[in-house]
Structures are given as structure tokens and as C-alpha cells.
Design an enzyme around this catalytic site. Sequence first.
Site, PDB file in Angstrom:
ATOM      1  N   GLY A  10      45.739 -14.681  -1.602  1.00 29.94           N
ATOM      2  CA  GLY A  10      46.400 -15.697  -0.779  1.00 29.94           C
ATOM      3  C   GLY A  10      45.461 -16.255   0.272  1.00 29.94           C
ATOM      4  O   GLY A  10      44.261 -15.923   0.321  1.00 29.94           O
ATOM      5  N   TYR A  62      49.676   3.171  -7.624  1.00 27.99           N
ATOM      6  CA  TYR A  62      48.762   4.319  -7.598  1.00 27.99           C
ATOM      7  C   TYR A  62      47.338   3.846  -7.899  1.00 27.99           C
ATOM      8  O   TYR A  62      47.110   3.089  -8.845  1.00 27.99           O
ATOM      9  CB  TYR A  62      49.160   5.409  -8.605  1.00 27.99           C
ATOM     10  CG  TYR A  62      48.218   6.589  -8.462  1.00 27.99           C
ATOM     11  CD1 TYR A  62      48.311   7.419  -7.340  1.00 27.99           C
ATOM     12  CD2 TYR A  62      47.183   6.788  -9.372  1.00 27.99           C
ATOM     13  CE1 TYR A  62      47.410   8.450  -7.148  1.00 27.99           C
ATOM     14  CE2 TYR A  62      46.278   7.826  -9.186  1.00 27.99           C
ATOM     15  CZ  TYR A  62      46.399   8.654  -8.070  1.00 27.99           C
ATOM     16  OH  TYR A  62      45.492   9.666  -7.866  1.00 27.99           O
ATOM     17  N   TYR A 145      63.281 -14.151   4.598  1.00 21.22           N
ATOM     18  CA  TYR A 145      61.947 -13.849   5.130  1.00 21.22           C
ATOM     19  C   TYR A 145      62.069 -13.079   6.450  1.00 21.22           C
ATOM     20  O   TYR A 145      61.493 -11.991   6.606  1.00 21.22           O
ATOM     21  CB  TYR A 145      61.201 -15.163   5.325  1.00 21.22           C
ATOM     22  CG  TYR A 145      59.774 -15.056   5.788  1.00 21.22           C
ATOM     23  CD1 TYR A 145      58.746 -14.733   4.899  1.00 21.22           C
ATOM     24  CD2 TYR A 145      59.436 -15.324   7.114  1.00 21.22           C
ATOM     25  CE1 TYR A 145      57.432 -14.676   5.327  1.00 21.22           C
ATOM     26  CE2 TYR A 145      58.115 -15.269   7.544  1.00 21.22           C
ATOM     27  CZ  TYR A 145      57.116 -14.947   6.651  1.00 21.22           C
ATOM     28  OH  TYR A 145      55.807 -14.894   7.071  1.00 21.22           O
ATOM     29  N   THR A 175      49.340 -19.836  11.279  1.00 22.70           N
ATOM     30  CA  THR A 175      47.887 -19.825  11.103  1.00 22.70           C
ATOM     31  C   THR A 175      47.517 -20.865  10.047  1.00 22.70           C
ATOM     32  O   THR A 175      48.270 -21.070   9.093  1.00 22.70           O
ATOM     33  CB  THR A 175      47.439 -18.415  10.682  1.00 22.70           C
ATOM     34  OG1 THR A 175      47.791 -17.509  11.734  1.00 22.70           O
ATOM     35  CG2 THR A 175      45.947 -18.335  10.444  1.00 22.70           C
TER      36      THR A 175
HETATM   37  P1  NAD Z   1      50.050 -16.803   0.925  1.00 24.38           P
HETATM   38  O1  NAD Z   1      51.310 -17.229   0.246  1.00 24.38           O
HETATM   39  O2  NAD Z   1      48.867 -17.694   0.853  1.00 24.38           O
HETATM   40  O3  NAD Z   1      49.610 -15.364   0.433  1.00 24.38           O
HETATM   41  C1  NAD Z   1      50.511 -14.381   0.024  1.00 24.38           C
HETATM   42  C2  NAD Z   1      49.890 -13.678  -1.176  1.00 24.38           C
HETATM   43  O4  NAD Z   1      50.761 -12.620  -1.602  1.00 24.38           O
HETATM   44  C3  NAD Z   1      49.723 -14.613  -2.392  1.00 24.38           C
HETATM   45  O5  NAD Z   1      48.433 -14.508  -2.908  1.00 24.38           O
HETATM   46  C4  NAD Z   1      50.773 -14.113  -3.378  1.00 24.38           C
HETATM   47  O6  NAD Z   1      50.431 -14.361  -4.713  1.00 24.38           O
HETATM   48  C5  NAD Z   1      50.818 -12.636  -3.020  1.00 24.38           C
HETATM   49  N1  NAD Z   1      52.056 -11.984  -3.458  1.00 24.38           N
HETATM   50  C6  NAD Z   1      53.326 -12.404  -3.268  1.00 24.38           C
HETATM   51  N2  NAD Z   1      54.182 -11.533  -3.827  1.00 24.38           N
HETATM   52  C7  NAD Z   1      53.436 -10.536  -4.358  1.00 24.38           C
HETATM   53  C8  NAD Z   1      53.740  -9.336  -5.062  1.00 24.38           C
HETATM   54  N3  NAD Z   1      55.006  -8.991  -5.321  1.00 24.38           N
HETATM   55  N4  NAD Z   1      52.726  -8.532  -5.469  1.00 24.38           N
HETATM   56  C9  NAD Z   1      51.430  -8.860  -5.203  1.00 24.38           C
HETATM   57  N5  NAD Z   1      51.086  -9.984  -4.543  1.00 24.38           N
HETATM   58  C10 NAD Z   1      52.075 -10.803  -4.123  1.00 24.38           C
HETATM   59  O7  NAD Z   1      50.449 -16.534   2.458  1.00 24.38           O
HETATM   60  P2  NAD Z   1      49.531 -16.232   3.717  1.00 24.38           P
HETATM   61  O8  NAD Z   1      49.651 -17.365   4.655  1.00 24.38           O
HETATM   62  O9  NAD Z   1      48.186 -15.784   3.280  1.00 24.38           O
HETATM   63  O10 NAD Z   1      50.330 -15.016   4.366  1.00 24.38           O
HETATM   64  C11 NAD Z   1      49.920 -13.675   4.147  1.00 24.38           C
HETATM   65  C12 NAD Z   1      50.825 -12.738   4.942  1.00 24.38           C
HETATM   66  O11 NAD Z   1      50.785 -13.069   6.329  1.00 24.38           O
HETATM   67  C13 NAD Z   1      52.282 -12.785   4.518  1.00 24.38           C
HETATM   68  O12 NAD Z   1      52.817 -11.480   4.577  1.00 24.38           O
HETATM   69  C14 NAD Z   1      52.916 -13.643   5.580  1.00 24.38           C
HETATM   70  O13 NAD Z   1      54.281 -13.336   5.755  1.00 24.38           O
HETATM   71  C15 NAD Z   1      52.097 -13.275   6.812  1.00 24.38           C
HETATM   72  N6  NAD Z   1      52.137 -14.365   7.799  1.00 24.38           N
HETATM   73  C16 NAD Z   1      51.416 -15.506   7.597  1.00 24.38           C
HETATM   74  C17 NAD Z   1      51.495 -16.530   8.545  1.00 24.38           C
HETATM   75  C18 NAD Z   1      50.699 -17.801   8.404  1.00 24.38           C
HETATM   76  O14 NAD Z   1      50.849 -18.681   9.251  1.00 24.38           O
HETATM   77  N7  NAD Z   1      49.860 -17.970   7.407  1.00 24.38           N
HETATM   78  C19 NAD Z   1      52.324 -16.385   9.664  1.00 24.38           C
HETATM   79  C20 NAD Z   1      53.076 -15.211   9.799  1.00 24.38           C
HETATM   80  C21 NAD Z   1      52.955 -14.188   8.879  1.00 24.38           C
END
Ligand code: NAD
Length: 315
Positions: A10, A62, A145, A175
Site C-alpha cells: 500500500g 505463521y 472503519y 497523510t
Molecule cells: P492503502 O490502502 O494504500 O494500503 C493498505 C494496504 O493493505 C493495501 O496494500 C491493501 O492491499 C492491504 N490490505 C488490505 N486488506 C488486506 C488483507 N486482508 N491482507 C493483507 N493485506 C491487506 O492505505 P494506506 O494509506 O497505506 O494506509 C495504511 C494503514 O494506515 C491503514 O491501516 C490505514 O487505516 C492507516 N491510516 C492511513 C492514513 C492515511 O492518511 N494514509 C490515515 C490514518 C490511518
Amino acid sequence: MRVLITGAAGFIGSHLCDRFIREGFYVIGMDNFLTGSPNNIAHLFGHPSFKFLHYNVVNYIYIEGKVDVVVHLACPASPVDYIKNPIHTMKVDSLGTLNTLGFAKLKGARYIFASSSEVYGSPHVHPQPETYWGYVNPIGPRSVYDEAKRFSEALCMAYYREHGLDVRIARIFNTYGQRMRIKDGRVIPTFIEKALKGEPLPIYGDGLQTRSFCYIDDLIDGLFKLSLRDGLEGEVFNLGNPEEITIIDLARLIVELTESSSQIVNLPPRPDDPPRRCPDISKAKSILEWEPKTPLTHGLVEVVSWFRDRVGLSL
Ligand code: NAD
Ligand code: UDP
């Protein structure tokens, strides 16, 4: 030192993989590509300090060998993505959190959970300190969420209290940066794409709602410090940039930076869209010795240039 990063393909996960590898760690990246892309980590395939596991964290985890740190980032983060995948979102931040916590316990690893400013909901306290409990609609469209993040935080604290697991919680505020999917629906990629194409920028509601945007390099510094510092067991930190801006001013800024002729169009407000969002980062400043360094305009210039090369591609 070996680190497991879930959500490695991600936006944030891929940058965090880069950082840990650069700092000499061996990184095991795990992702099921629900909202991430192999493009984000293509440069790491074949790297001697990187292994990728195409795996859904909702299933039992695992991995052979020692693991020192687990960072659980897997979860759709864009409201468009999580509202489209409500049950998956609830599973990944309940079963996925449980599995990764259980795995960290088995390995005796430190555990970092990627929580969100969404735990504060539509806050009645501004800016939001970690001590604020939030104001969340438990049944609205965003609840899948918000409540899953809140459940995950409670689960982390249960592992800390019952098993003495070294957990740390990062409440990440909006972010932005390179490697966001241009069509992921979040406000910055959407506005940049529309501005570069000369199309109208869609604003939900009157645009007077605020957000505080943190540049990816700053967030990665914060997450990295949170992962390495000793003595932070059971602690929660806001990680974000307190530079607050209304969405309408953000739209105007992006139009200006892209030298676009795009207009702004107002659409109906989104349900439960938080009206204000700004982190109180006093705790991160004093204990982590972290604060963001990149002003919004500087970060946006970098990101616009990155998207300019890709706007024709459906990333
Ligand atoms: P993103 O959607 O780009 O990345 C999330 C990643 O998780 C993706 O690559 C997706 O394929 C993977 N994923 C989803 N379900 C999955 C599963 N069951 N098994 C394995 N992989 C899985 O989002 P991001 O912006 O990179 O956010 C990453 C984390 O940071 C998240 O937990 C999000 O809630 C948290 N977050 C992000 C922000 C932001 O502004 N970017 C703000 C608050 C919290
Ligand atoms: N927003 C908007 N137009 C868009 C996308 C988002 O006006 O095309 C607004 C949205 O209503 C919210 C803010 O921008 O007030 C941030 O939205 P985003 O989806 O990026 O993240 P959120 O902070 O809501 O999780």
C-alpha cells in the site's frame, strides 16, 4: 532485526518497507493487493533484505524464524475503499489485528498498530489530544472503519495488559504522498488528477470542513521512531501535521500549484464527514522527539510532480 509489515504494497506500507530496509532491517512484506499494488514494491523484488508474501491477514499467520517487530498496516484507508469493502474492512481490523497480535506474541515481537484519527469521529475537542475519547457514530457508513480501529486499539491494549506484549498505537492523521492510487478517492489525489486534467474539483458540502495533511516522509519518520524507541509499551501517539486547512482552500491551493484552469464544484456532503480534524502532537514532540518538517505547499509540489508523470496511467 526482522520486521513483518502487513499492507506492505500500500501507500504507507511500501514507504515503510523502504525505510526499514535502508536502516538495515530484513523486511517481510505481506499484502493481498486489495487496495495496494505490486508496482509500489516492484523495486524491492529480488532485494536480499526483502521477502514478499501474497497473503490475506484475516487468515492464521505463521512465518518461520525470528521476527522482532510487527507493523500492522493492512486495511483499506480511503473512505471510498472502505465503504466499498465494509465487511473486509471490519475483518482486517479485527481478525487481522488478532492474528498479527497472536503472531507477535508467539515471536516475542514488538507490535505497532496503524490506527487512525477516525477514532475521534466528529470531535468535540479541538485539536484532538490522545486523551480525547472521540465522538463516533457506531452505525453510520464510516463506522466499519472507525469502530474496527477502536476495536483494534482495545485488542492491542488487552494483549498489553494480559500478556505484557510490547504494543504501540499510532493514530495517523491524513497523510499524502507519492504512491497513493490516483483514483483511490482521497481528496489530494482526486484534486490533483482533476486539476491536471482541467476538470472540475468536486467538493463534498461547502468545503469549510478542515483536515491537517502530513507528508509521507514525515509520517514514516514518526512510525520508524515509534517502532524503535524503548519504553513505549502500551502508549498511543497522534502522528500528523497540525497545519490545518479547509477543503476549499486546499482545492484553491492545488489549482494554483498545477496552474490549472479547473473550477470548483460543490456536491452534497458525505454522511458523517468530520467537520474538523487537527492533531495535538505535544506528546509525540516531547516523548518521541518527533514533529513533521514538511509544509503542505512543499509536499504538494513534490506530489503534483509525481502525479503529473502518471496522470494518464490508471494507478
Ligand atoms: P492503502 O490502502 O494504500 O494500503 C493498505 C494496504 O493493505 C493495501 O496494500 C491493501 O492491499 C492491504 N490490505 C488490505 N486488506 C488486506 C488483507 N486482508 N491482507 C493483507 N493485506 C491487506 O492505505 P494506506 O494509506 O497505506 O494506509 C495504511 C494503514 O494506515 C491503514 O491501516 C490505514 O487505516 C492507516 N491510516 C492511513 C492514513 C492515511 O492518511 N494514509 C490515515 C490514518 C490511518
Ligand atoms: N473530499 C472532497 N472531495 C473529494 C474527496 C474528499 O471534498 O473528491 C473531502 C471529504 O468530504 C473530506 C475531506 O475532503 O471532508 C477529506 O476526505 P478524504 O476522503 O481524503 O479523507 P477523510 O479525512 O474523510 O478520511
